[in-house]
Write a protein that holds these residues in place. Structure first.
Motif, mmCIF file in Angstrom:
data_model
loop_
_atom_site.group_PDB
_atom_site.id
_atom_site.type_symbol
_atom_site.label_atom_id
_atom_site.label_comp_id
_atom_site.label_asym_id
_atom_site.label_seq_id
_atom_site.Cartn_x
_atom_site.Cartn_y
_atom_site.Cartn_z
ATOM 1 N N LEU A 412 0.820 -1.218 0.000
ATOM 2 C CA LEU A 412 0.000 0.000 0.000
ATOM 3 C C LEU A 412 0.853 1.267 0.000
ATOM 4 N N ARG A 413 2.133 1.156 0.265
ATOM 5 C CA ARG A 413 2.994 2.338 0.222
ATOM 6 C C ARG A 413 3.231 2.809 -1.218
ATOM 7 N N PRO A 517 -2.848 3.940 -3.845
ATOM 8 C CA PRO A 517 -3.020 2.883 -2.834
ATOM 9 C C PRO A 517 -4.492 2.606 -2.543
#
Length: 714
Positions: A412-413, A517
């Protein structure tokens, strides 16, 4: 109207010598040909006054041609391939799908014009020609007849799939002139494959190469398919590409438009309305466009001077038609390649057992990438076994093992994360509790079941399996496979409250998602494409797919995992996939190594040893118990046919989703599987077709359904 196989009746009595003399006299007698001159006062055509017509009756005992007279008024427009209306069964009743219909006007196709009829009596005349547009070419007729014979179906049923309904406004609109062929394309990303550039060169030179293409993961396969089409167009020939859904067809459509612009091809999908779809179909038949991109129904598209047929992801269930006689796109395109002597391309990121068989039999050549390109394009695959999940505190709290949790946080980064969850409704199978080997019947190797507290029995042949013992480890204990989660999206939303969660499934399928994200929860086959690729993916509840009591469980699980993993960025870009399944299982190991071809080859070898499809041919016969028993007793099956069963089918409940071939709600049906070795498939189909035709000619009774090569034999 006539039935072309009518013969004089024999006398009811008489000495054997008299009967023999009568038979010999009839055999030597010349039956006078019908030479119609007028019909109800109307003069008939001076040349070829007989029209041979295929009536639109899908019942097998009427799967033949009927002769009609052609009046002078219809002489010019009554040409082979046009749609006609004829009077059929006047004063009688015909049977279709178990219902009785009155005689009267019926649609049909004019097959040919003849000077004389084989029928000695008077002929009824064609009522009228629906349209002068010839929609049934000799090539399409021959293909449809071959499909009907292969699947034990009627020609009329196949033509209902092959020729779309007429639309007057679309037919009246002229099609544009065809564009000149484009130039041969550059190889592009085909350079990554050992024989990719050579395959394109052979297509551009007018050759007919056949290949099974194991495509690399990533976003390039639509453009690679488009380049194969352009190479075929450059030779002055046509091309046909069939894909499993409208989303993938749109991607290839966009790639082909980007390469050569508009006007060279058309898109045939179910999303188009009747008028647009028929207009696009006519454009291909008239030769205005030389390439067709489409979904399942496009497998019969009348492409002019066919040079290439291609199918993408042949393991997808969407390629198997839900209407009689249930043809599969792969088999239809194989027949088209043989009939038209054109190129053939079967492509997928995974590999089916049927594809491996095409290569092993040398009917097609393998088209694969160099191993270094596979390592560069595929993501990193990591595994988590169910025993590790059971010991993992994080998994018990949020249904995500620690490794999966960390992978999601890291992914998700830099972008979206895909979470694949099996659909609800998978039926749990049985496996050895110790080594997880699927429990199979000692007689036919079918899946074992234990329903309603009964003793173990086979789901194929129905034999009891008391005293079962695992052939791998010797254990006598069984376990039920786990079923997939139903609330994954809600649980992930609570676990990652600051991240948007999107879902894609049966009710709403997303085509694409942004590269920002986000968590994307999808059922298999509904995964949207992410801009720039997914940063990571989780493949949850692997046992839900591996545990199905189906011959293709392992193959299908691997195909769905690879399809989802192919949307993830390559390992060099940090792409990671976590699969929650027992690491030692063959499909999981094939995913870790990214070796779907090796998995398919091993599956093929095992099926050959056990006599499973596609090495053998199978047919399913289902209906009420007494109907199935009577049908099997009357059918003249090949001597090497093996009958497995019959076994009871699950009783359909009201309100439950139903698939084609499921029994009527509340009725008790049985199913028998018929298996024959290689070389006897055509004989099995012919025997079943003859038995069904004879049964329907006698009045039918309870329905009996036949399906050649059933997709689900578990």
């Amino acid at each position: 109207m006539s039935r072309n196989d009518e013969r004089p009746e024999e006398p009811a009595g008489g000495a054997p010598e008299q009967l023999a003399l009568i038979r010999e006299t009839v055999r030597k007698a010349k039956v006078p040909k019908a030479k119609p001159r007028t019909w109800r006062g109307a003069p008939l055509a001076k040349e070829l006054p007989v029209a041979r017509v295929l009536v639109d009756k899908g019942v097998l005992h009427l799967d033949k041609y009927f002769d009609y007279a052609v009046t002078q008024e219809l002489d010019a427009v009554a040409q082979p391939g046009v749609r006609v209306r004829v009077r059929f069964g006047a004063g009688a009743h015909q049977v279709r799908d178990g219902r009785r219909e009155g005689g009267g006007m019926i649609d049909g196709f004019l097959i040919e014009r003849r000077a004389e009829s084989d029928y000695a009596g008077p002929l009824a005349a064609l009522a009228y020609v629906v349209s002068p547009e010839p929609v049934l070419s000799p090539e399409l007729l021959a293909l449809s007849r071959a499909i009907a014979d292969r699947y034990a179906g009627s020609l009329a049923d196949v033509l209902q799939l092959a020729v779309p309904p007429r639309n007057g406004p679309a037919e009246a609109k002229p099609s544009p002139e065809p564009l000149p062929p484009p130039g041969a394309p550059e190889a592009g990303t085909w350079e990554r494959y050992a024989h990719g550039p050579a395959f394109l060169r052979e297509l551009a030179a007018g050759g007919a190469p056949r290949a099974v293409w194991n495509a690399l993961p990533g976003p390039h396969w639509p453009e690679e398919l488009a380049r194969a089409v352009v190479a075929t167009l450059a030779s002055g020939r046509g091309a046909l590409v069939v894909l499993p859904d409208g989303r993938s067809a749109a991607r290839v459509d966009a790639a082909l438009t980007a390469l050569v612009g508009k006007g060279h091809h058309t898109l045939l999908t179910a999303d188009a309305g009747p008028q647009k779809r028929y207009r696009q179909w006519l454009a291909a038949r008239r030769g205005s466009v030389r390439a067709v991109i489409g979904t399942r129904a496009a497998m019969f598209a009348p492409v002019t001077d066919l040079g290439l047929v291609a199918v993408w992801d042949d393991g997808d269930s969407s390629h198997s038609d839900d209407h009689a006689p249930f043809p599969h796109v792969r088999e239809v395109l194989e027949l088209r390649a043989q009939h038209s002597r054109c190129g053939f391309l079967l492509g997928a990121t995974s590999c089916t057992v049927e594809a491996a068989q095409l290569v092993e039999s040398q009917w097609a050549a393998p088209l694969r990438a160099h191993r270094e390109h596979v390592r560069a394009a595929a993501p990193l695959i990591r595994t988590v076994g169910d025993e590790e999940v059971a010991r993992d505190g994080a998994a018990r709290a949020a249904r995500l093992p620690s490794l999966a949790w960390q992978t999601v946080r890291d992914g998700l980064r830099s972008g979206p994360v895909l979470v694949q969850v099996p659909r609800r409704g998978y039926v749990p199978g049985l496996a050895c509790e110790r080594c997880r080997t699927p429990a199979r019947c000692a007689h036919c190797a079918g899946p074992l079941e234990a329903a309603d507290q009964r003793e173990l029995h086979c789901g194929w042949c129905g034999r009891d399996a008391a005293g079962w013992r695992c052939g791998e480890c010797g254990s006598v204990r069984l376990r039920a496979r786990v079923v997939g989660a139903r609330r994954t999206a809600e649980e992930l939303g609570r676990a990652f409250p600051a991240v948007p969660v999107r879902t894609s499934g049966r009710d709403h399928v997303l085509e694409t998602v942004p590269g920002a994200p986000a968590l994307v929860v999808s059922t298999p086959g509904a995964e949207p494409v992410a801009e720039g690729g997914y940063a990571a993916a989780l493949l949850l509840d692997g046992w839900a797919m591996l545990g199905r009591p189906d011959l293709r469980a392992g193959e299908e699980a691997l195909r769905r995992w690879i399809t989802a993993s192919a949307l993830v960025r390559g390992q060099a870009e940090g792409g990671t996939v976590v699969v929650v399944a027992e690491p030692s299982l063959r499909p999981v190991q094939a995913l870790v190594r990214w070796d779907p071809v090796g998995h398919a080859q091993r599956e093929l070898a095992e099926r050959a040893e056990l006599g499973f499809p596609p090495v053998s041919r199978m047919a399913a016969v289902s209906g009420r118990p007494e109907a199935v028993t009577a049908f099997l007793a009357a059918a003249e099956l090949p001597a090497d046919a093996e009958v497995l069963g019959p076994v009871a089918l699950p009783v359909a409940e009201p309100g439950r989703p139903r698939r084609p071939g499921d029994p009527p709600v509340g009725e008790v049906w049985e199913r028998a599987l018929l298996r024959v070795p290689p070389g006897s498939g055509a004989a099995l189909a012919a025997a079943l077709k003859a038995a069904q035709a004879a049964r329907l000619a006698r009045g039918g009774g309870d329905p009996v359904r036949i399906r050649i090569d059933p997709p689900d034999i578990g």
